[in-house]
Motif scaffolding. Structure first.
Motif, PDB file in Angstrom:
ATOM      1  N   ASP A   1       0.850  -1.185   0.000  1.00  5.78           N
ATOM      2  CA  ASP A   1       0.000   0.000   0.000  1.00  5.78           C
ATOM      3  C   ASP A   1       0.888   1.239   0.000  1.00  5.78           C
ATOM      4  OD1 ASP A   1      -1.830   1.988   0.305  1.00  5.78           O
ATOM      5  OD2 ASP A   1      -2.621   1.303   2.240  1.00  5.78           O
ATOM      6  N   LEU A   2       1.140   1.785  -1.183  1.00  3.87           N
ATOM      7  CA  LEU A   2       2.050   2.922  -1.293  1.00  3.87           C
ATOM      8  C   LEU A   2       1.399   4.241  -0.898  1.00  3.87           C
ATOM      9  CD1 LEU A   2       4.128   2.158  -4.519  1.00  3.87           C
ATOM     10  CD2 LEU A   2       4.464   1.389  -2.159  1.00  3.87           C
ATOM     11  N   SER A   3       0.117   4.211  -0.535  1.00  5.63           N
ATOM     12  CA  SER A   3      -0.496   5.413   0.011  1.00  5.63           C
ATOM     13  C   SER A   3      -0.051   5.646   1.456  1.00  5.63           C
ATOM     14  CB  SER A   3      -2.024   5.319  -0.051  1.00  5.63           C
ATOM     15  OG  SER A   3      -2.508   4.299   0.813  1.00  5.63           O
ATOM     16  N   ASP A   4       0.495   4.615   2.077  1.00  2.00           N
ATOM     17  CA  ASP A   4       1.074   4.726   3.413  1.00  2.00           C
ATOM     18  C   ASP A   4       2.501   5.251   3.257  1.00  2.00           C
ATOM     19  OD1 ASP A   4       2.634   4.003   5.765  1.00  2.00           O
ATOM     20  OD2 ASP A   4       0.944   2.768   6.384  1.00  2.00           O
ATOM     21  N   GLU A   5       2.786   6.424   3.793  1.00  2.57           N
ATOM     22  CA  GLU A   5       4.076   7.067   3.578  1.00  2.57           C
ATOM     23  C   GLU A   5       5.239   6.228   4.084  1.00  2.57           C
ATOM     24  OE1 GLU A   5       4.941   9.634   1.774  1.00  2.57           O
ATOM     25  OE2 GLU A   5       2.848   9.818   1.155  1.00  2.57           O
ATOM     26  N   ASP A   6       5.054   5.531   5.194  1.00  3.21           N
ATOM     27  CA  ASP A   6       6.132   4.691   5.715  1.00  3.21           C
ATOM     28  C   ASP A   6       6.437   3.546   4.761  1.00  3.21           C
ATOM     29  OD1 ASP A   6       6.406   6.248   7.973  1.00  3.21           O
ATOM     30  OD2 ASP A   6       5.020   5.031   9.175  1.00  3.21           O
ATOM     31  N   VAL A   7       5.382   2.933   4.216  1.00  2.00           N
ATOM     32  CA  VAL A   7       5.571   1.860   3.242  1.00  2.00           C
ATOM     33  C   VAL A   7       6.214   2.420   1.984  1.00  2.00           C
ATOM     34  CG1 VAL A   7       4.390   0.167   1.792  1.00  2.00           C
ATOM     35  CG2 VAL A   7       3.641   0.513   4.159  1.00  2.00           C
ATOM     36  N   ARG A   8       5.706   3.530   1.510  1.00  2.00           N
ATOM     37  CA  ARG A   8       6.178   4.146   0.278  1.00  2.00           C
ATOM     38  C   ARG A   8       7.672   4.464   0.351  1.00  2.00           C
ATOM     39  NH1 ARG A   8       3.445   6.826  -3.772  1.00  2.00           N
ATOM     40  NH2 ARG A   8       4.557   8.476  -4.877  1.00  2.00           N
ATOM     41  N   SER A   9       8.106   5.012   1.477  1.00  2.00           N
ATOM     42  CA  SER A   9       9.501   5.426   1.612  1.00  2.00           C
ATOM     43  C   SER A   9      10.462   4.256   1.506  1.00  2.00           C
ATOM     44  CB  SER A   9       9.700   6.155   2.947  1.00  2.00           C
ATOM     45  OG  SER A   9       9.445   5.287   4.041  1.00  2.00           O
ATOM     46  N   ALA A  10       9.984   3.050   1.844  1.00  2.00           N
ATOM     47  CA  ALA A  10      10.849   1.870   1.785  1.00  2.00           C
ATOM     48  C   ALA A  10      11.144   1.439   0.354  1.00  2.00           C
ATOM     49  CB  ALA A  10      10.204   0.711   2.552  1.00  2.00           C
ATOM     50  N   PHE A  11      10.392   1.971  -0.624  1.00  2.00           N
ATOM     51  CA  PHE A  11      10.568   1.575  -2.020  1.00  2.00           C
ATOM     52  C   PHE A  11      11.182   2.671  -2.888  1.00  2.00           C
ATOM     53  CE2 PHE A  11       7.274  -1.293  -0.453  1.00  2.00           C
ATOM     54  CZ  PHE A  11       7.680  -2.515  -0.966  1.00  2.00           C
ATOM     55  N   ILE A  12      11.117   3.898  -2.438  1.00  9.10           N
ATOM     56  CA  ILE A  12      11.621   5.018  -3.242  1.00  9.10           C
ATOM     57  C   ILE A  12      13.129   4.879  -3.460  1.00  9.10           C
ATOM     58  CG2 ILE A  12      12.030   7.517  -3.264  1.00  9.10           C
ATOM     59  CD1 ILE A  12       9.356   7.833  -1.804  1.00  9.10           C
ATOM     60  N   GLY A  13      13.533   4.991  -4.725  1.00 10.00           N
ATOM     61  CA  GLY A  13      14.945   4.937  -5.056  1.00 10.00           C
ATOM     62  C   GLY A  13      15.559   3.558  -4.968  1.00 10.00           C
ATOM     63  N   ARG A  14      14.738   2.535  -4.866  1.00 11.67           N
ATOM     64  CA  ARG A  14      15.225   1.159  -4.728  1.00 11.67           C
ATOM     65  C   ARG A  14      15.027   0.379  -6.019  1.00 11.67           C
ATOM     66  NH1 ARG A  14      16.072   0.118   0.732  1.00 11.67           N
ATOM     67  NH2 ARG A  14      16.197   2.157   1.780  1.00 11.67           N
TER      68      ARG A  14
END
Length: 449
Positions: free
Chosen positions: A184-197
């Motif tokens: 669920d990339l609407s969750d900022e904590d979840v989203r941040s784990a994927f950015i730039g990866r």
């Protein structure tokens, strides 16, 4: 048989609650046992995903009748719900309308025949079924039942990343970097784990297509994000579904959007890749295929390779399941992804779902075993038929009338790969639970959770 005992329904997802509504309508006392804390607890795990079947096809008719006296208003039949909206606007009110029949925090850990294990013949058609329940506080109880309807779904048993149906070597050790459902990339904590990866998406069913769209949007906003799509077969147009020919317009649109993301170059596609080993390389992973091919520098893996039924708690009852799909034998011939064409899948009910164990029925996504593409309305028809049978309306139970939508791409085995809440095929023909209905959920999705 044993009419003084209730019918026990396992699972308070869309199919389980529909079963209770039909049983209530036909006068059969029933109890719904849900291991989660609320109705649709599995659906709630994909709150962020929008169904690809409209509201008109994800509300059971008997449930709607039951809800009407409470002042419940049906959502716009032409609109599409998210998982959250399905729970909040339908499943939770339905559970409330069913009242004390629905019991939460109650996990079914076993079903047997009273006083007998599966070896004993005597009494199997006269003794009630014995349902063993463990509650969230650790207490246990036994409930006697005249029938058991297993609508527990497959959401809790995702297939592994490994291509042999078993976890790849090293997969368990890398579990913290592998997701088995669409994040669920609407969750900022979840989203941040994927950015730039560097993210590898494995699978090619509806969940995988949903993930492709989700992560392509992330990559568009954050160019340092790298995406690789690993598929076990080749990527042909059929992988993306029926497009404009799909009678479920939202499902067709899903495939077209995913195809555009691939065509626009947001993902590197690695076809013919069957994961055999997962190696640690510092903080990253290396995926090794069965041909020796490697995908290196991987930060996260999203493994969307389908789901399978948990049969462990049915070990003491007699089941007649297809050896390949783990689906009821008479149903399996209609849904086998190795040979299935949409035109051969017709609505079905008690005749196809009856088991050698008297009074036991497996329904919903779990009835499809490891096969994919399950629609909620298929499950609603299943439980309508079973409820009629249990009420003594044998003719009504076998009068199955339901028209299922077509994908426009029906054919042979090439349709199938890995879906959502389904099991080992591809998200093709008849819907899937996670981006669809569950168990349409298909998902998953699928997938009757």
């Amino acid at each position: 048989m044993n009419s003084e005992y209730p019918v026990v329904v396992v699972g308070a997802g869309p199919i389980g609650l529909a079963a209770s509504a039909h049983l209530t309508e036909t006068g059969s006392a029933n109890i719904v046992l849900e291991r989660g804390a609320s109705a649709g607890s599995a659906v709630a795990q994909w709150n962020h995903v929008r169904l690809f079947s409209p509201w008109s096809e994800v509300v059971d008719p008997a449930a709607a009748k039951l809800l009407a006296p409470s002042g419940w208003t049906a959502p716009d039949g032409d609109s599409y719900a998210t998982g959250r909206e399905w729970v909040e606007s339908y499943l939770a009110p339905l559970a409330a309308a069913l009242g004390d029949s629905v019991r939460f925090d109650s996990e079914v850990v076993g079903v047997a025949r009273r006083g007998r294990d599966r070896v004993v013949d005597a009494g199997r058609d006269t003794e009630p079924l014995s349902v063993h329940v463990r509650h969230s506080d650790g207490s246990e109880e036994r409930i006697l039942a005249r029938a058991v309807i297993d609508a527990s779904g497959t959401w809790g048993s995702p297939n592994p990343l490994g291509s042999e149906g078993l976890p790849a070597i090293g997969e368990r050790a890398a579990a913290q970097q592998i997701d088995y459902r669409v994040p669920d990339l609407s969750d900022e904590d979840v989203r941040s784990a994927f950015i730039g990866r560097h993210i590898v998406i494995a699978g090619s069913g509806h969940s995988a297509l949903t993930a492709i769209i989700t992560f392509a949007e992330l990559a568009a906003q954050h160019p340092g994000t790298k995406l690789t799509w690993a598929v076990r077969r080749g990527v042909t147009d059929s992988v993306f579904g029926g497009g404009e020919s799909d009678e479920l317009a939202a499902r067709g649109a899903l495939g077209m959007r995913a195809k555009k993301a691939v065509d626009d170059g947001y993902l590197e596609v690695v076809s013919g890749f069957r994961t055999e080993e997962v190696l640690a390389d510092g903080d990253q992973l290396v995926l090794v295929g069965d041909t020796g091919a490697r995908i290196s520098g991987v930060d996260r893996v999203v493994a969307l390779t389908g789901f399978r039924p948990d049969l462990s708690w049915l070990s003491e009852v007699r089941l007649d399941l297809d050896p390949t799909l783990e689906a009821p034998r008479f149903l399996a011939t209609l849904i086998d992804p190795n040979m299935h064409s949409c035109g051969t899948v017709y609505p079905h009910g008690v005749a196809e779902l009856t088991q050698p164990e008297p009074g036991l029925y497996v329904v919903g996504m779990k009835s499809y075993g490891r096969a994919p593409t399950f629609l909620a309305m298929t499950g609603y028809e299943q439980v309508r038929s079973i409820a009629a049978e249990l009420a003594g309306d044998h003719d009504g139970a076998r009068k199955v009338e339901l028209t299922l939508p077509d994908t426009g791409v029906c054919g042979g085995a090439g349709l199938f790969d890995e879906p959502d809440a389904d099991a080992g095929g591809s998200g093709g023909c008849c819907g899937a639970p996670q981006p669809a209905e569950l168990i349409s959920l298909g998902a998953p999705p699928a997938r009757g959770d």
